[in-house]
Design a protein around this motif. Structure first.
Motif, PDB file in Angstrom:
ATOM      1  N   ASN A   1      33.704  46.315  29.548  1.00  0.00           N
ATOM      2  CA  ASN A   1      32.407  46.890  29.211  1.00  0.00           C
ATOM      3  C   ASN A   1      32.469  48.388  29.492  1.00  0.00           C
ATOM      4  N   TYR A   2      31.578  49.134  28.851  1.00  0.00           N
ATOM      5  CA  TYR A   2      31.541  50.571  29.098  1.00  0.00           C
ATOM      6  C   TYR A   2      31.070  50.836  30.518  1.00  0.00           C
ATOM      7  N   SER A   3      31.692  51.844  31.136  1.00  0.00           N
ATOM      8  CA  SER A   3      31.426  52.135  32.543  1.00  0.00           C
ATOM      9  C   SER A   3      31.688  53.605  32.814  1.00  0.00           C
ATOM     10  N   LEU A   4      31.042  54.139  33.829  1.00  0.00           N
ATOM     11  CA  LEU A   4      31.309  55.506  34.256  1.00  0.00           C
ATOM     12  C   LEU A   4      32.508  55.578  35.213  1.00  0.00           C
ATOM     13  N   THR A   5      32.961  54.426  35.679  1.00  0.00           N
ATOM     14  CA  THR A   5      34.129  54.356  36.559  1.00  0.00           C
ATOM     15  C   THR A   5      35.162  53.410  35.941  1.00  0.00           C
ATOM     16  N   HIS A   6      36.369  53.459  36.459  1.00  0.00           N
ATOM     17  CA  HIS A   6      37.448  52.633  35.917  1.00  0.00           C
ATOM     18  C   HIS A   6      37.218  51.138  36.140  1.00  0.00           C
ATOM     19  N   ILE A   7      36.437  50.811  37.168  1.00  0.00           N
ATOM     20  CA  ILE A   7      36.012  49.431  37.398  1.00  0.00           C
ATOM     21  C   ILE A   7      34.508  49.484  37.607  1.00  0.00           C
ATOM     22  N   CYS A   8      33.772  48.812  36.747  1.00  0.00           N
ATOM     23  CA  CYS A   8      32.306  48.889  36.801  1.00  0.00           C
ATOM     24  C   CYS A   8      31.762  48.269  38.093  1.00  0.00           C
ATOM     25  N   LYS A   9      30.552  48.640  38.432  1.00  0.00           N
ATOM     26  CA  LYS A   9      29.918  48.139  39.663  1.00  0.00           C
ATOM     27  C   LYS A   9      29.803  46.612  39.684  1.00  0.00           C
ATOM     28  N   PRO A  10      29.383  45.969  38.583  1.00  0.00           N
ATOM     29  CA  PRO A  10      29.333  44.499  38.633  1.00  0.00           C
ATOM     30  C   PRO A  10      30.704  43.864  38.919  1.00  0.00           C
ATOM     31  N   CYS A  11      31.768  44.390  38.330  1.00  0.00           N
ATOM     32  CA  CYS A  11      33.104  43.845  38.606  1.00  0.00           C
ATOM     33  C   CYS A  11      33.528  44.130  40.045  1.00  0.00           C
ATOM     34  N   GLN A  12      33.160  45.306  40.563  1.00  0.00           N
ATOM     35  CA  GLN A  12      33.465  45.590  41.965  1.00  0.00           C
ATOM     36  C   GLN A  12      32.776  44.578  42.870  1.00  0.00           C
TER      37      GLN A  12
ATOM     38  N   TYR B   1      42.908  53.103  43.559  1.00  0.00           N
ATOM     39  CA  TYR B   1      43.026  53.044  45.022  1.00  0.00           C
ATOM     40  C   TYR B   1      41.778  53.587  45.706  1.00  0.00           C
ATOM     41  N   ASN B   2      41.142  54.591  45.110  1.00  0.00           N
ATOM     42  CA  ASN B   2      39.871  55.079  45.659  1.00  0.00           C
ATOM     43  C   ASN B   2      38.795  54.003  45.588  1.00  0.00           C
ATOM     44  N   ILE B   3      38.732  53.296  44.485  1.00  0.00           N
ATOM     45  CA  ILE B   3      37.736  52.223  44.350  1.00  0.00           C
ATOM     46  C   ILE B   3      38.014  51.117  45.363  1.00  0.00           C
ATOM     47  N   LEU B   4      39.266  50.697  45.476  1.00  0.00           N
ATOM     48  CA  LEU B   4      39.624  49.663  46.445  1.00  0.00           C
ATOM     49  C   LEU B   4      39.300  50.114  47.871  1.00  0.00           C
ATOM     50  N   ALA B   5      39.610  51.369  48.178  1.00  0.00           N
ATOM     51  CA  ALA B   5      39.351  51.902  49.519  1.00  0.00           C
ATOM     52  C   ALA B   5      37.851  51.992  49.805  1.00  0.00           C
ATOM     53  N   GLN B   6      37.070  52.397  48.821  1.00  0.00           N
ATOM     54  CA  GLN B   6      35.615  52.478  49.002  1.00  0.00           C
ATOM     55  C   GLN B   6      35.022  51.101  49.309  1.00  0.00           C
TER      56      GLN B   6
ATOM     57  N   SER C   1      36.553  48.531  50.720  1.00  0.00           N
ATOM     58  CA  SER C   1      37.110  47.842  51.891  1.00  0.00           C
ATOM     59  C   SER C   1      37.234  48.767  53.103  1.00  0.00           C
ATOM     60  N   PHE C   2      38.095  49.755  53.031  1.00  0.00           N
ATOM     61  CA  PHE C   2      38.350  50.639  54.171  1.00  0.00           C
ATOM     62  C   PHE C   2      37.099  51.395  54.606  1.00  0.00           C
ATOM     63  N   LYS C   3      36.316  51.871  53.651  1.00  0.00           N
ATOM     64  CA  LYS C   3      35.113  52.632  54.004  1.00  0.00           C
ATOM     65  C   LYS C   3      34.105  51.755  54.735  1.00  0.00           C
ATOM     66  N   VAL C   4      33.888  50.556  54.237  1.00  0.00           N
ATOM     67  CA  VAL C   4      32.968  49.622  54.898  1.00  0.00           C
ATOM     68  C   VAL C   4      33.460  49.322  56.314  1.00  0.00           C
ATOM     69  N   PHE C   5      34.765  49.090  56.444  1.00  0.00           N
ATOM     70  CA  PHE C   5      35.344  48.827  57.757  1.00  0.00           C
ATOM     71  C   PHE C   5      35.095  50.017  58.701  1.00  0.00           C
ATOM     72  N   ALA C   6      35.383  51.233  58.240  1.00  0.00           N
ATOM     73  CA  ALA C   6      35.240  52.431  59.076  1.00  0.00           C
ATOM     74  C   ALA C   6      33.794  52.637  59.516  1.00  0.00           C
TER      75      ALA C   6
ATOM     76  N   VAL D   1      45.258  58.259  50.251  1.00  0.00           N
ATOM     77  CA  VAL D   1      43.946  57.930  49.666  1.00  0.00           C
ATOM     78  C   VAL D   1      43.230  56.924  50.569  1.00  0.00           C
ATOM     79  N   LEU D   2      43.947  55.881  50.978  1.00  0.00           N
ATOM     80  CA  LEU D   2      43.353  54.869  51.860  1.00  0.00           C
ATOM     81  C   LEU D   2      42.960  55.478  53.196  1.00  0.00           C
ATOM     82  N   ASN D   3      43.846  56.297  53.737  1.00  0.00           N
ATOM     83  CA  ASN D   3      43.621  56.903  55.049  1.00  0.00           C
ATOM     84  C   ASN D   3      42.396  57.816  55.056  1.00  0.00           C
TER      85      ASN D   3
END
Length: 191
Positions: free
Chosen positions: A8-19, A63-68, A70-75, A102-104
């Motif tokens: 689907n069209y999205s402003l990010t590489h992985i849309c919010k619903p898929c995230q 990797y930024n999307i994955l980090a946001q 998981s890692f960000k929530v954890f931090a 990126v993860l760090n």
């Protein structure tokens, strides 16, 4: 642009619903041979195709999307009575960025101070698809640049056999550092 997952069209590489539907992390725990705990957020099989993007320019965004997610929530939820530092495993820049850096970077919080360019492998052999005995017989031979802080979180994207994180943590321990635990996006051993 189109979402990589649903197209689907999205402003990010992985849309919010898929995230939300596919990238909500869980917390998995495992111990290295030296007893240090590893916390991972995904089963490797769940995000394998996304992890493969690290070898491309697109990987920076994924990797930024994955980090946001998981890692960000954890931090944000992680609390220590004193502060600690996080160090990425071999944050050498390839393909225009370092996936471990990126993860760090996402871990920056009131409790965690990310450091960079501190832990580099002098042996750049590719471990992908190799056995644990191969990894042990061909160590990364890490070089550690000095830093003052004692308490450390090690950061990597994937744990397979644990050889890389074990080698890195043992080097830090010989330098009187306290490795609190390791953080990875994915654990290959989880089914």
């Amino acid at each position: 642009m189109k979402c990589m997952m649903c197209e689907n069209y999205s402003l990010t590489h992985i849309c919010k619903p898929c995230q939300t539907n596919f990238l909500t992390p869980s917390l998995y725990k495992r111990k290295l041979d030296n007893g240090i705990e590893v916390l991972s957020f995904y089963k490797y099989s769940e995000i394998k195709d996304l992890l493969f993007t690290k070898h491309t320019d697109l990987g920076f965004y994924i990797y930024n999307i994955l980090a946001q997610n998981s890692f960000k929530v954890f931090a944000q939820e992680f609390q220590l009575s004193t502060s600690c530092v996080s160090i990425p495993i071999d944050d050498t820049i390839l393909h225009g960025y370092s996936h471990t850096a990126v993860l760090n970077k996402i871990l920056k919080s009131s409790s965690i101070k990310p450091l960079y360019n501190k832990l580099r492998a002098t042996n750049t052999i590719n471990y992908s698809g190799k056995s644990k005995s191969f990894r042990i017989n061909n160590p990364r031979s890490f070089h550690l640049k000095s830093f003052q802080e004692e308490d450390v979180i090690l950061v990597d994207d994937i744990i397979t056999t644990g050889a890389t994180l074990t080698q890195a943590s043992e080097l830090l321990i010989t330098q009187d550092k306290n490795v609190l635990f390791c953080l990875t996006l994915a654990d290959v051993s989880l089914k």
